[in-house]
Design a protein around this motif. Structure first.
Motif, PDB file in Angstrom:
ATOM      1  N   LEU A 130      44.421  33.471  48.152  1.00 42.77           N
ATOM      2  CA  LEU A 130      44.779  33.811  46.815  1.00 42.77           C
ATOM      3  C   LEU A 130      45.817  33.082  46.302  1.00 42.77           C
ATOM      4  CD1 LEU A 130      44.077  37.807  46.870  1.00 42.77           C
ATOM      5  CD2 LEU A 130      43.055  36.208  45.522  1.00 42.77           C
ATOM      6  N   GLY A 131      46.952  33.220  47.054  1.00 44.38           N
ATOM      7  CA  GLY A 131      48.300  32.251  46.620  1.00 44.38           C
ATOM      8  C   GLY A 131      47.955  30.836  46.394  1.00 44.38           C
ATOM      9  N   ARG A 132      46.859  30.451  47.268  1.00 42.41           N
ATOM     10  CA  ARG A 132      46.508  28.948  46.867  1.00 42.41           C
ATOM     11  C   ARG A 132      45.606  28.979  45.902  1.00 42.41           C
ATOM     12  NH1 ARG A 132      42.091  26.708  47.963  1.00 42.41           N
ATOM     13  NH2 ARG A 132      41.285  28.425  49.375  1.00 42.41           N
ATOM     14  N   ILE A 133      44.560  29.608  45.490  1.00 41.85           N
ATOM     15  CA  ILE A 133      43.651  29.488  44.240  1.00 41.85           C
ATOM     16  C   ILE A 133      44.731  29.607  43.068  1.00 41.85           C
ATOM     17  CG2 ILE A 133      41.899  30.829  43.084  1.00 41.85           C
ATOM     18  CD1 ILE A 133      40.742  31.503  45.752  1.00 41.85           C
ATOM     19  N   PHE A 134      45.628  30.440  43.021  1.00 47.37           N
ATOM     20  CA  PHE A 134      46.308  30.856  41.870  1.00 47.37           C
ATOM     21  C   PHE A 134      47.862  30.238  41.821  1.00 47.37           C
ATOM     22  CE2 PHE A 134      43.353  34.400  42.027  1.00 47.37           C
ATOM     23  CZ  PHE A 134      42.714  34.055  40.891  1.00 47.37           C
ATOM     24  N   GLN A 135      47.787  29.211  42.783  1.00 52.07           N
ATOM     25  CA  GLN A 135      49.219  28.672  42.849  1.00 52.07           C
ATOM     26  C   GLN A 135      49.776  27.779  41.538  1.00 52.07           C
ATOM     27  OE1 GLN A 135      49.305  25.104  45.716  1.00 52.07           O
ATOM     28  NE2 GLN A 135      51.680  25.219  45.564  1.00 52.07           N
ATOM     29  N   ALA A 136      48.593  27.391  40.782  1.00 53.37           N
ATOM     30  CA  ALA A 136      48.981  26.629  39.556  1.00 53.37           C
ATOM     31  C   ALA A 136      49.342  27.790  38.516  1.00 53.37           C
ATOM     32  CB  ALA A 136      48.061  25.816  39.195  1.00 53.37           C
ATOM     33  N   ASP A 137      48.589  28.925  38.337  1.00 56.49           N
ATOM     34  CA  ASP A 137      48.618  29.676  37.268  1.00 56.49           C
ATOM     35  C   ASP A 137      47.644  30.724  37.571  1.00 56.49           C
ATOM     36  OD1 ASP A 137      49.224  31.014  34.712  1.00 56.49           O
ATOM     37  OD2 ASP A 137      47.548  30.113  33.779  1.00 56.49           O
ATOM     38  N   LEU A 138      48.276  32.297  37.352  1.00 52.40           N
ATOM     39  CA  LEU A 138      47.391  33.359  37.634  1.00 52.40           C
ATOM     40  C   LEU A 138      46.917  33.761  36.058  1.00 52.40           C
ATOM     41  CD1 LEU A 138      46.441  35.800  39.225  1.00 52.40           C
ATOM     42  CD2 LEU A 138      48.474  36.754  39.114  1.00 52.40           C
ATOM     43  N   GLY A 139      45.683  33.801  35.953  1.00 52.77           N
ATOM     44  CA  GLY A 139      45.002  33.939  34.581  1.00 52.77           C
ATOM     45  C   GLY A 139      45.670  35.506  33.976  1.00 52.77           C
ATOM     46  N   PHE A 140      45.742  35.417  32.715  1.00 57.00           N
ATOM     47  CA  PHE A 140      46.068  36.448  31.654  1.00 57.00           C
ATOM     48  C   PHE A 140      45.540  37.667  32.092  1.00 57.00           C
ATOM     49  CE2 PHE A 140      45.669  38.789  27.886  1.00 57.00           C
ATOM     50  CZ  PHE A 140      47.086  39.116  27.694  1.00 57.00           C
ATOM     51  N   GLY A 141      46.127  38.711  32.399  1.00 59.99           N
ATOM     52  CA  GLY A 141      45.483  39.896  32.725  1.00 59.99           C
ATOM     53  C   GLY A 141      44.939  40.356  33.802  1.00 59.99           C
ATOM     54  N   ASN A 178      53.620  37.388  33.737  1.00 60.79           N
ATOM     55  CA  ASN A 178      52.710  38.074  34.047  1.00 60.79           C
ATOM     56  C   ASN A 178      53.008  39.591  34.014  1.00 60.79           C
ATOM     57  OD1 ASN A 178      49.838  36.812  34.012  1.00 60.79           O
ATOM     58  ND2 ASN A 178      50.792  35.426  35.378  1.00 60.79           N
ATOM     59  N   VAL A 179      54.018  40.102  34.927  1.00 61.31           N
ATOM     60  CA  VAL A 179      54.512  40.959  35.222  1.00 61.31           C
ATOM     61  C   VAL A 179      55.014  41.731  33.725  1.00 61.31           C
ATOM     62  CG1 VAL A 179      56.467  42.538  36.095  1.00 61.31           C
ATOM     63  CG2 VAL A 179      55.309  40.728  37.386  1.00 61.31           C
ATOM     64  N   ASP A 180      55.748  40.839  32.755  1.00 62.64           N
ATOM     65  CA  ASP A 180      56.160  41.415  31.726  1.00 62.64           C
ATOM     66  C   ASP A 180      55.030  41.814  30.724  1.00 62.64           C
ATOM     67  OD1 ASP A 180      58.801  41.014  32.474  1.00 62.64           O
ATOM     68  OD2 ASP A 180      58.767  39.123  31.458  1.00 62.64           O
ATOM     69  N   LEU A 181      53.795  41.231  30.840  1.00 56.79           N
ATOM     70  CA  LEU A 181      52.786  41.457  29.994  1.00 56.79           C
ATOM     71  C   LEU A 181      51.901  42.651  30.625  1.00 56.79           C
ATOM     72  CD1 LEU A 181      51.846  37.712  29.047  1.00 56.79           C
ATOM     73  CD2 LEU A 181      52.649  39.379  27.509  1.00 56.79           C
ATOM     74  N   LEU A 182      52.159  43.316  31.566  1.00 56.71           N
ATOM     75  CA  LEU A 182      51.454  44.244  32.055  1.00 56.71           C
ATOM     76  C   LEU A 182      51.458  45.405  30.984  1.00 56.71           C
ATOM     77  CD1 LEU A 182      52.546  44.708  35.954  1.00 56.71           C
ATOM     78  CD2 LEU A 182      50.339  43.829  34.930  1.00 56.71           C
ATOM     79  N   SER A 183      50.271  46.201  30.864  1.00 59.14           N
ATOM     80  CA  SER A 183      50.120  47.303  30.052  1.00 59.14           C
ATOM     81  C   SER A 183      50.709  48.756  30.629  1.00 59.14           C
ATOM     82  CB  SER A 183      48.708  47.661  29.772  1.00 59.14           C
ATOM     83  OG  SER A 183      48.094  48.125  30.591  1.00 59.14           O
ATOM     84  N   GLU A 184      51.110  49.449  29.890  1.00 57.16           N
ATOM     85  CA  GLU A 184      51.536  50.797  30.692  1.00 57.16           C
ATOM     86  C   GLU A 184      50.672  51.342  31.690  1.00 57.16           C
ATOM     87  OE1 GLU A 184      54.724  51.975  30.184  1.00 57.16           O
ATOM     88  OE2 GLU A 184      54.994  50.518  29.005  1.00 57.16           O
ATOM     89  N   SER A 185      49.421  51.174  31.546  1.00 60.69           N
ATOM     90  CA  SER A 185      48.440  51.897  32.574  1.00 60.69           C
ATOM     91  C   SER A 185      48.456  50.943  33.797  1.00 60.69           C
ATOM     92  CB  SER A 185      47.211  51.997  31.927  1.00 60.69           C
ATOM     93  OG  SER A 185      46.775  50.715  31.522  1.00 60.69           O
ATOM     94  N   GLU A 186      48.835  49.680  33.558  1.00 59.91           N
ATOM     95  CA  GLU A 186      48.779  48.579  34.742  1.00 59.91           C
ATOM     96  C   GLU A 186      50.157  48.850  35.576  1.00 59.91           C
ATOM     97  OE1 GLU A 186      45.949  45.203  32.801  1.00 59.91           O
ATOM     98  OE2 GLU A 186      48.158  45.030  32.534  1.00 59.91           O
TER      99      GLU A 186
END
Length: 249
Positions: A130-141, A178-186
């Motif tokens: 997972l770290g390798r797949i998303f090294q460049a960017d972890l998609g929104f949400g 990505n952490v900053d954009l987490l919703s309250e439920s997340e």
């Protein structure tokens, strides 16, 4: 790079495909954000759903999935041979795990239907992949979805694997955003996940500590206890560092 310093064409091709896919995804998401703003959506959740669905296209006849079959897709259950283990029905397309972010998005959105399937999917890939797949960017949400799935399905046997997944994701680019954009439920799912990790850790080490050593084995058992306490302290340190990364109070 190979040992003799020559470039690896396959690695370069893979990196190029991942970079192109990441650029295309960012472009789609930006367009979706602008479209949502023009539509004057009424809530953040509605805005978020529009962005998350930006990659979806209407299915054609040729896109229909083939026959589904039952596959035992639970590595923990397979190892322990637990009688409670049940078959998880997955599409044939997932017989091969994704190697790029584009392949991951395709499988995650279109092929996996239940939270249990998604949980096993993450475990099967593991933190390193997972770290390798998303090294460049972890998609929104996606981060919020991962946290919710892990919190809902975590079990004691998977504790170490989940810690590795959380560590790998925290090393991806724009993780803080990505952490900053987490919703309250997340965010609540994140808190719930770490509460469970801490509880499982305490239960594990409490059960594993020897009780009332005596006789000729007292010294050996005391050494085992010291080792266990060191491992417990190290694991607790890792959990606390991850809690800071994920902004869990």
């Amino acid at each position: 790079m190979e040992a003799d310093g020559a470039l690896d064409p396959r690695a370069l091709e893979r990196e190029l495909r991942e970079a192109v896919a990441a650029d295309e995804r960012r472009e789609r998401e930006n367009e979706a954000k602008l479209r949502a703003m023009r539509q004057h959506v009424r809530s953040y959740e509605e805005f978020r759903n529009i962005v998350l669905a930006s990659h979806l296209k209407p299915l054609e006849k040729k896109d229909k999935m083939g026959k589904r079959r039952n596959v035992l897709w639970n590595p923990c259950a397979a190892q322990t041979k637990a009688p409670q283990a049940s078959d998880v029905e997955i599409p044939q397309e997932l017989d091969q795990l994704p190697g790029t972010s584009a392949e991951f998005y395709r499988d995650w959105r279109r092929c996996l239907k239940s939270g249990k399937e998604k949980y096993q999917f993450l475990l099967e890939l593991g933190g390193k992949a997972l770290g390798r797949i998303f090294q460049a960017d972890l998609g929104f949400g996606l981060l919020g979805e991962f946290l919710a799935v892990l919190a809902e399905n975590i079990c004691h046997e998977d504790r170490d694997a989940i810690l590795q997944i959380l560590q790998s994701l925290s090393g991806t680019k724009r993780f803080g955003l990505n952490v900053d954009l987490l919703s309250e439920s997340e965010k609540e799912s994140s808190r719930d996940l770490f509460r469970k990790l801490q509880s499982m850790s305490r239960d594990y080490w409490t059960a594993g500590c020897p009780s009332s050593p005596d006789g000729c084995e007292a010294e050996r058992e005391a050494h085992l206890m010291d080792t266990s306490l060191q491992k417990e302290a190290e694991e607790e340190r890792i959990v606390m560092e991850l809690m800071k990364c994920y902004q869990v109070n």
